[in-house]
Design an enzyme around this catalytic site. Structure first.
Site, short mmCIF file in Angstrom:
data_model
loop_
_atom_site.label_atom_id
_atom_site.label_comp_id
_atom_site.label_asym_id
_atom_site.label_seq_id
_atom_site.Cartn_x
_atom_site.Cartn_y
_atom_site.Cartn_z
N ASP A 31 0.42 -1.21 0.02
CA ASP A 31 -0.25 0.32 0.05
C ASP A 31 0.97 1.17 0.03
O ASP A 31 2.00 0.86 -0.04
CB ASP A 31 -1.12 -0.23 1.20
CG ASP A 31 -1.73 0.90 1.12
OD1 ASP A 31 -1.62 1.49 0.51
OD2 ASP A 31 -2.08 1.86 3.06
N ASP A 33 -0.34 5.15 0.96
CA ASP A 33 -0.54 6.22 2.89
C ASP A 33 -0.36 5.26 3.92
O ASP A 33 -1.35 4.06 3.93
CB ASP A 33 -2.03 6.28 2.09
CG ASP A 33 -1.89 7.47 1.06
OD1 ASP A 33 -0.79 8.10 1.02
OD2 ASP A 33 -3.18 7.83 0.83
N ASP A 42 -4.59 12.34 0.12
CA ASP A 42 -5.05 13.23 -0.12
C ASP A 42 -5.28 14.07 0.69
O ASP A 42 -5.94 15.41 0.32
CB ASP A 42 -6.39 12.19 -0.75
CG ASP A 42 -6.50 11.46 -1.54
OD1 ASP A 42 -5.35 11.37 -2.84
OD2 ASP A 42 -6.59 10.28 -1.97
N ASP A 120 -4.82 3.61 -2.97
CA ASP A 120 -6.21 4.66 -3.59
C ASP A 120 -5.80 5.56 -4.26
O ASP A 120 -6.67 7.08 -3.52
CB ASP A 120 -7.53 3.84 -2.71
CG ASP A 120 -8.98 4.67 -2.76
OD1 ASP A 120 -8.58 4.79 -4.21
OD2 ASP A 120 -9.50 4.33 -2.54
N ASP A 201 -1.93 -1.18 5.77
CA ASP A 201 -2.86 -0.58 6.95
C ASP A 201 -3.89 -0.72 7.21
O ASP A 201 -4.52 -0.23 8.95
CB ASP A 201 -2.07 0.36 7.72
CG ASP A 201 -2.54 1.77 6.79
OD1 ASP A 201 -3.22 2.75 6.67
OD2 ASP A 201 -2.29 1.68 5.08
#
Length: 263
Positions: A31, A33, A42, A120, A201
């Site tokens: 992942d 972030d 974001d 994402d 996470d």
């Protein structure tokens, strides 16, 4: 052609296929972030917009329209308030890596491991951060929402895909589907992996971990939502997690565990 020659030709074809399939010790999917970077990209960019410039109608938009549509509206507001790509880049550049993560990426790369990112966030943020940290060469592929600046300097974002097959994932990104497809694609292209590790996470990292086998590794970050979800699944028996569970706090913990598997 006699039977002996036919068997020889079949054997040659078989061994060519075996030789052409390269085995790599490890595929590590990350992942981004709160996993590679120690923040949410974001949210960092949203904070460039003064609080009074964020209309009430936009604040809860992600609940009804989804996070990608919400971020597109944020980018439009940033553009309308003259916050440009230079300021956005500077904010991304200033996001720190999780402790030990830069060294982890370099060490895995040098150990012939394949590294991918499934996130994402969006392509502009991830590619910018990796380039600024001089880590782009360590990552084979980035799977994320595509983004680009238009001719007027407005950052435009699209959903990675629109999915309806996975209830564990958001409609724009099923990470488990992406991970499985990458492994299949790699095999078609002549690369197999002895083990797979997934590092994450959050809630949307649960699906890919469920796709891992008994020989693989799941790395949920300690004190973040994913590890709570995994523990609940184990307690309630709602989902079977087959991979080795390896909670982590920083990149050093992950490196220590993976180095053992590479020996």
């Amino acid at each position: 052609m006699n039977q002996t020659q036919l068997h020889i030709n079949k054997a040659v074809i078989y061994f060519k296929r075996v030789i052409s399939t390269m085995s790599r010790p490890l595929l590590v999917a990350f992942d981004f972030d709160h996993t590679i970077v120690n923040d949410n990209t974001d949210i960092v960019i949203r904070k460039l917009l003064p609080e009074q410039k964020l209309p009430e109608s936009v604040r809860g938009m992600y609940r009804s329209d989804g996070w990608t549509a919400y971020m597109q509206r944020i980018f439009e507001l940033l553009h309308a308030n003259c916050i440009n790509h230079t300021q956005i880049n500077a904010a991304i550049d200033n996001i720190p890596a999780v402790n030990g993560m830069e060294d982890l990426l370099e060490r895995l790369h040098k150990s012939n491991c394949d590294i991918i990112i499934i996130s994402d966030s969006n392509s502009i943020f991830i590619e910018r951060w990796l380039k600024n940290k001089k880590l782009s060469h360590t990552v084979s592929r980035v799977f994320t929402n595509p983004a680009k600046y238009d001719d007027n300097g407005l950052l435009k974002i699209e959903m990675y895909h629109l999915q309806d097959w996975c209830e564990l994932s958001t409609k724009n990104l099923c990470k488990g589907h992406i991970l499985e497809n990458y492994i299949k694609e790699s095999l078609v292209n002549g690369t197999s992996f002895e083990r797979v590790a997934y590092v994450g996470d959050g809630r949307n990292d649960f699906c890919p971990i469920l796709r891992l086998s008994e020989k693989d590794f799941a790395f949920p970050r300690s004190n973040y939502p994913l590890i709570k979800i995994l523990n609940e699944a184990k307690t309630n028996g709602t989902h079977q997690v087959r991979a080795h569970m390896c909670p982590w706090n920083d990149g050093t913990h992950i490196l220590e565990k993976l180095l053992v598997s590479l020996e």
